[in-house]
Design a protein around this motif. Structure first.
Motif, mmCIF file in Angstrom:
data_model
loop_
_atom_site.group_PDB
_atom_site.id
_atom_site.type_symbol
_atom_site.label_atom_id
_atom_site.label_comp_id
_atom_site.label_asym_id
_atom_site.label_seq_id
_atom_site.Cartn_x
_atom_site.Cartn_y
_atom_site.Cartn_z
ATOM 1 N N MET A 1 -25.677 -37.634 -33.259
ATOM 2 C CA MET A 1 -24.662 -37.249 -32.628
ATOM 3 C C MET A 1 -24.779 -37.120 -31.294
ATOM 4 O O MET A 1 -23.794 -36.369 -29.958
ATOM 5 N N THR A 2 -26.022 -36.920 -30.420
ATOM 6 C CA THR A 2 -25.827 -36.604 -29.043
ATOM 7 C C THR A 2 -25.519 -38.360 -28.264
ATOM 8 O O THR A 2 -24.776 -38.803 -27.242
ATOM 9 N N GLU A 3 -26.035 -39.053 -29.219
ATOM 10 C CA GLU A 3 -25.616 -40.934 -28.142
ATOM 11 C C GLU A 3 -24.441 -40.901 -28.184
ATOM 12 O O GLU A 3 -23.578 -41.512 -27.600
ATOM 13 N N TYR A 4 -23.284 -40.340 -29.312
ATOM 14 C CA TYR A 4 -21.933 -40.384 -29.756
ATOM 15 C C TYR A 4 -20.810 -39.419 -28.256
ATOM 16 O O TYR A 4 -20.650 -40.481 -27.491
ATOM 17 N N LYS A 5 -21.957 -38.095 -28.354
ATOM 18 C CA LYS A 5 -20.842 -37.331 -27.242
ATOM 19 C C LYS A 5 -21.564 -38.072 -26.178
ATOM 20 O O LYS A 5 -20.382 -37.979 -24.677
ATOM 21 N N PHE A 6 -22.797 -38.961 -25.323
ATOM 22 C CA PHE A 6 -22.461 -38.830 -24.067
ATOM 23 C C PHE A 6 -22.569 -40.331 -23.643
ATOM 24 O O PHE A 6 -22.124 -41.950 -22.589
#
Length: 142
Positions: A134-139
């Motif tokens: 989720m963090t990699e997708y957001k950034f």
């Protein structure tokens, strides 16, 4: 009689990915991140007031901005919109729930208990993803 071939008719037709706004890069809905979709929910609102209730906060803000502009001038709503935008950008990591306390304080709704305060518990959320993905997708790393 129509003499156009099947290929020409398919070229003029609407692509399937254009019909589904939640389609991912391969034309398939991303069920893990967005949940299951229902065709019925995407077609029409189920009640005449549903559209009005969805846009209630937006309409309330527009009315407040117009009133503020008429009373104090153009600078007041612009300053308030700038503060709203700054308060919306303050968030936790994507996998942690954010309370948006600064935005609620600016709107004056921090002292009211509403429907979303009781029944919008992030612990009971149906979509729980993996924190790293989720963090990699957001950034934008994925």
């Amino acid at each position: 009689m129509n003499t156009r071939g099947l290929r020409a008719q398919l070229k003029d037709s609407v692509p399937v990915t254009g019909l589904c706004p939640q389609a991912g890069p391969y034309g398939v809905q991303d069920t893990l991140r967005r949940g299951f979709s229902s065709v019925k929910n995407e077609l029409l609102p189920s009640h005449p007031l549903e559209l009005s209730e969805k846009n209630f906060q937006l309409n309330q803000d527009k009315m407040n901005f117009n009133t503020l502009r008429n009373i104090q001038g153009l600078h007041a709503p612009l300053k308030l919109q700038m503060e709203y935008r700054a308060a919306r950008q303050i968030q936790r990591l994507p996998f942690l729930p954010s309370s948006n306390l600064a935005l609620d304080t600016l709107r004056g709704s921090d002292d009211t208990i509403g429907f979303e305060d009781i029944l919008n518990d992030p612990v009971q959320c149906e979509m729980m993803g993996e924190p790293h993905i989720m963090t990699e997708y957001k950034f934008g790393f994925l």
